[in-house]
Scaffold this motif. Sequence first.
Motif, PDB file in Angstrom:
ATOM      1  N   LYS A 131     -10.961 -27.259  -2.864  1.00 14.46           N
ATOM      2  CA  LYS A 131      -9.614 -27.097  -3.406  1.00 14.46           C
ATOM      3  C   LYS A 131      -8.543 -27.663  -2.465  1.00 14.46           C
ATOM      4  N   VAL A 132      -8.810 -28.846  -1.916  1.00 14.55           N
ATOM      5  CA  VAL A 132      -7.893 -29.459  -0.962  1.00 14.55           C
ATOM      6  C   VAL A 132      -6.682 -30.028  -1.695  1.00 14.55           C
ATOM      7  N   PRO A 133      -5.460 -29.599  -1.324  1.00 13.27           N
ATOM      8  CA  PRO A 133      -4.267 -30.174  -1.959  1.00 13.27           C
ATOM      9  C   PRO A 133      -3.869 -31.488  -1.282  1.00 13.27           C
ATOM     10  N   PHE A 134      -3.101 -32.285  -1.998  1.00 18.65           N
ATOM     11  CA  PHE A 134      -2.538 -33.501  -1.408  1.00 18.65           C
ATOM     12  C   PHE A 134      -1.397 -33.107  -0.467  1.00 18.65           C
ATOM     13  N   PRO A 135      -1.118 -33.929   0.572  1.00 29.02           N
ATOM     14  CA  PRO A 135      -1.877 -35.108   1.018  1.00 29.02           C
ATOM     15  C   PRO A 135      -3.006 -34.696   1.963  1.00 29.02           C
ATOM     16  N   PHE A 136      -3.980 -35.602   2.112  1.00 26.15           N
ATOM     17  CA  PHE A 136      -5.021 -35.386   3.108  1.00 26.15           C
ATOM     18  C   PHE A 136      -5.501 -36.731   3.625  1.00 26.15           C
ATOM     19  N   LEU A 137      -6.197 -36.683   4.758  1.00 28.66           N
ATOM     20  CA  LEU A 137      -6.783 -37.892   5.335  1.00 28.66           C
ATOM     21  C   LEU A 137      -8.254 -37.941   4.964  1.00 28.66           C
ATOM     22  N   LEU A 138      -8.668 -39.034   4.375  1.00 27.98           N
ATOM     23  CA  LEU A 138     -10.069 -39.242   4.007  1.00 27.98           C
ATOM     24  C   LEU A 138     -10.745 -40.127   5.039  1.00 27.98           C
ATOM     25  N   LEU A 262      -4.851 -39.791  12.134  1.00 26.48           N
ATOM     26  CA  LEU A 262      -4.065 -38.559  11.965  1.00 26.48           C
ATOM     27  C   LEU A 262      -2.671 -38.728  12.567  1.00 26.48           C
ATOM     28  N   ARG A 263      -2.605 -39.351  13.743  1.00 30.83           N
ATOM     29  CA  ARG A 263      -1.295 -39.617  14.349  1.00 30.83           C
ATOM     30  C   ARG A 263      -0.456 -40.525  13.469  1.00 30.83           C
ATOM     31  N   LEU A 264      -1.093 -41.533  12.885  1.00 29.06           N
ATOM     32  CA  LEU A 264      -0.377 -42.482  12.032  1.00 29.06           C
ATOM     33  C   LEU A 264       0.191 -41.781  10.800  1.00 29.06           C
ATOM     34  N   MET A 265      -0.571 -40.879  10.202  1.00 25.40           N
ATOM     35  CA  MET A 265      -0.058 -40.128   9.055  1.00 25.40           C
ATOM     36  C   MET A 265       1.160 -39.302   9.443  1.00 25.40           C
ATOM     37  N   LEU A 266       1.095 -38.642  10.592  1.00 26.33           N
ATOM     38  CA  LEU A 266       2.229 -37.822  11.032  1.00 26.33           C
ATOM     39  C   LEU A 266       3.457 -38.684  11.291  1.00 26.33           C
ATOM     40  N   LEU A 270       3.857 -37.432   6.996  1.00 22.26           N
ATOM     41  CA  LEU A 270       2.888 -36.722   6.162  1.00 22.26           C
ATOM     42  C   LEU A 270       2.003 -35.844   7.024  1.00 22.26           C
ATOM     43  N   LYS A 271       2.055 -34.537   6.798  1.00 26.03           N
ATOM     44  CA  LYS A 271       1.164 -33.626   7.496  1.00 26.03           C
ATOM     45  C   LYS A 271      -0.051 -33.385   6.618  1.00 26.03           C
ATOM     46  N   PRO A 272      -1.221 -33.855   7.027  1.00 29.02           N
ATOM     47  CA  PRO A 272      -2.402 -33.720   6.164  1.00 29.02           C
ATOM     48  C   PRO A 272      -2.843 -32.270   6.024  1.00 29.02           C
ATOM     49  N   ASN A 273      -3.139 -31.866   4.800  1.00 29.33           N
ATOM     50  CA  ASN A 273      -3.650 -30.525   4.554  1.00 29.33           C
ATOM     51  C   ASN A 273      -5.106 -30.377   4.956  1.00 29.33           C
ATOM     52  N   ALA A 274      -5.773 -31.487   5.159  1.00 29.05           N
ATOM     53  CA  ALA A 274      -7.166 -31.464   5.607  1.00 29.05           C
ATOM     54  C   ALA A 274      -7.581 -32.846   6.055  1.00 29.05           C
ATOM     55  N   LEU A 275      -8.603 -32.874   6.874  1.00 31.82           N
ATOM     56  CA  LEU A 275      -9.368 -34.089   7.135  1.00 31.82           C
ATOM     57  C   LEU A 275     -10.605 -33.975   6.259  1.00 31.82           C
ATOM     58  N   SER A 352       4.070 -47.290 -11.036  1.00 32.20           N
ATOM     59  CA  SER A 352       3.991 -48.395 -11.988  1.00 32.20           C
ATOM     60  C   SER A 352       3.033 -49.461 -11.517  1.00 32.20           C
ATOM     61  N   ALA A 353       2.769 -49.468 -10.219  1.00 33.05           N
ATOM     62  CA  ALA A 353       1.836 -50.441  -9.647  1.00 33.05           C
ATOM     63  C   ALA A 353       0.675 -49.695  -9.019  1.00 33.05           C
ATOM     64  N   PRO A 354      -0.542 -50.241  -9.116  1.00 29.48           N
ATOM     65  CA  PRO A 354      -1.683 -49.587  -8.515  1.00 29.48           C
ATOM     66  C   PRO A 354      -1.504 -49.430  -7.017  1.00 29.48           C
ATOM     67  N   GLY A 355      -2.018 -48.291  -6.495  1.00 29.64           N
ATOM     68  CA  GLY A 355      -2.095 -48.104  -5.049  1.00 29.64           C
ATOM     69  C   GLY A 355      -0.766 -48.189  -4.360  1.00 29.64           C
ATOM     70  N   ALA A 356       0.258 -47.482  -4.827  1.00 25.48           N
ATOM     71  CA  ALA A 356       1.564 -47.504  -4.183  1.00 25.48           C
ATOM     72  C   ALA A 356       1.419 -47.112  -2.719  1.00 25.48           C
ATOM     73  N   PRO A 357       1.906 -47.965  -1.778  1.00 22.79           N
ATOM     74  CA  PRO A 357       1.680 -47.690  -0.361  1.00 22.79           C
ATOM     75  C   PRO A 357       2.620 -46.608   0.162  1.00 22.79           C
ATOM     76  N   LEU A 358       2.231 -46.046   1.303  1.00 23.54           N
ATOM     77  CA  LEU A 358       3.137 -45.145   2.006  1.00 23.54           C
ATOM     78  C   LEU A 358       4.343 -45.920   2.492  1.00 23.54           C
ATOM     79  N   PRO A 359       5.509 -45.290   2.567  1.00 23.58           N
ATOM     80  CA  PRO A 359       6.674 -45.988   3.103  1.00 23.58           C
ATOM     81  C   PRO A 359       6.399 -46.474   4.507  1.00 23.58           C
TER      82      PRO A 359
END
Length: 363
Positions: A131-138, A262-266, A270-275, A352-359
């Motif tokens: 039951k991992v909510p978004f966002p997370f690091l895969l 993980l550092r890059l996400m932060l 974005l604080k990941p809810n899980a790895l 509207s476009a596939p795979g919208a990137p992170l800012p």
Amino acid sequence: MSDLLLLGIETTCDETAAAIVRRRGDGSGTILSNVVRSQTEAHAEYGGVVPEIASRAHVEILDHLIALALRSAGITLAQVDGIAAAAGPGLIGGVIVGLTTAKALALAANKPLIAVNHLEAHALTARLTDKVPFPFLLLLVSGGHTQLVAVTGIGEYTKLGGTIDDAIGEAFDKTAKMLGLPYPGGPEVERAALKGDASRFALPRPLHGKPVPDFSLSGLKTAVRQEALKIAPLSDEDVNDLCASFQAAIVDILADRTRCALRLMLQKGLKPNALVLAGGVGANQAVRRVLHKVAADAGTRLAVPPPELCTDNGAMIAWAGAERLARGLTDDLGTAPRARWPLGEVEGANSSAPGAPLPGAAG
């Protein structure tokens, strides 16, 4: 939202699989059946998967497995709300078998078709099991894939890093073959490593400490070969020590590269809810142990599906199909199978476009 029942079909490599999954209106899920037939014995003498053999095996058994999955779940095809099949990436012959079968069933039963990206299915499995909510690091590590991906929603995947040569699972298999261990090599290397001395051989950790969380495994594999040639012929002790040293290097590389992601996400806010650890290498206990620590150090948790859901299976395809169908995402019967299909090209409900990137993130 009402419950959804999905049939899932997986044929992208050397597992033929079918499953029934229920997704409830609250977003939770249950696996009603999950039938998998491995082709390991058929490919063992070749030391790897032979595409033509895999495709023929899918054709021979898929219809039976679908019938078995329905029967085990206690439902009929008329009762499912949608039919999901892996449409890529993978061995194109196998993908064609599964997707064509799904199209025929969808047409005959008048059910919606959901063409699932195999990698997306791996990414979303932890939402079924944990039951991992978004966002997370895969962290996806398998025989064919090694990627670190920021997952912010359905169809919202940003690749932060990946391998520039071999996948980690492939490196395990090739190392096993080099050392005379049976196929599939990953579990054999892990077993041998338990009996070995990981400090005996000083193996490299390619790209360790680099600011972009990419991987490179070919140099490590070459280093194992060179060490093996120096001491040939190899004793059982030599093989165990080489496996232990190789696995220790892999563990160090995974820990370092994952910390970087993980550092890059932060840094992106974005604080990941899980790895989330997915893919066949996720069954390796040494890998799991180090990633538990990496996640804890980052203030999050490690979510790993059970081993039978880390390797390829129909339940992950059915669940991804249910997640997409719940958001109104379906596909037409003209959808083409794809040997290559990056996660960043998967269409989502909120863009509207596939795979919208992170800012500010790289594509």
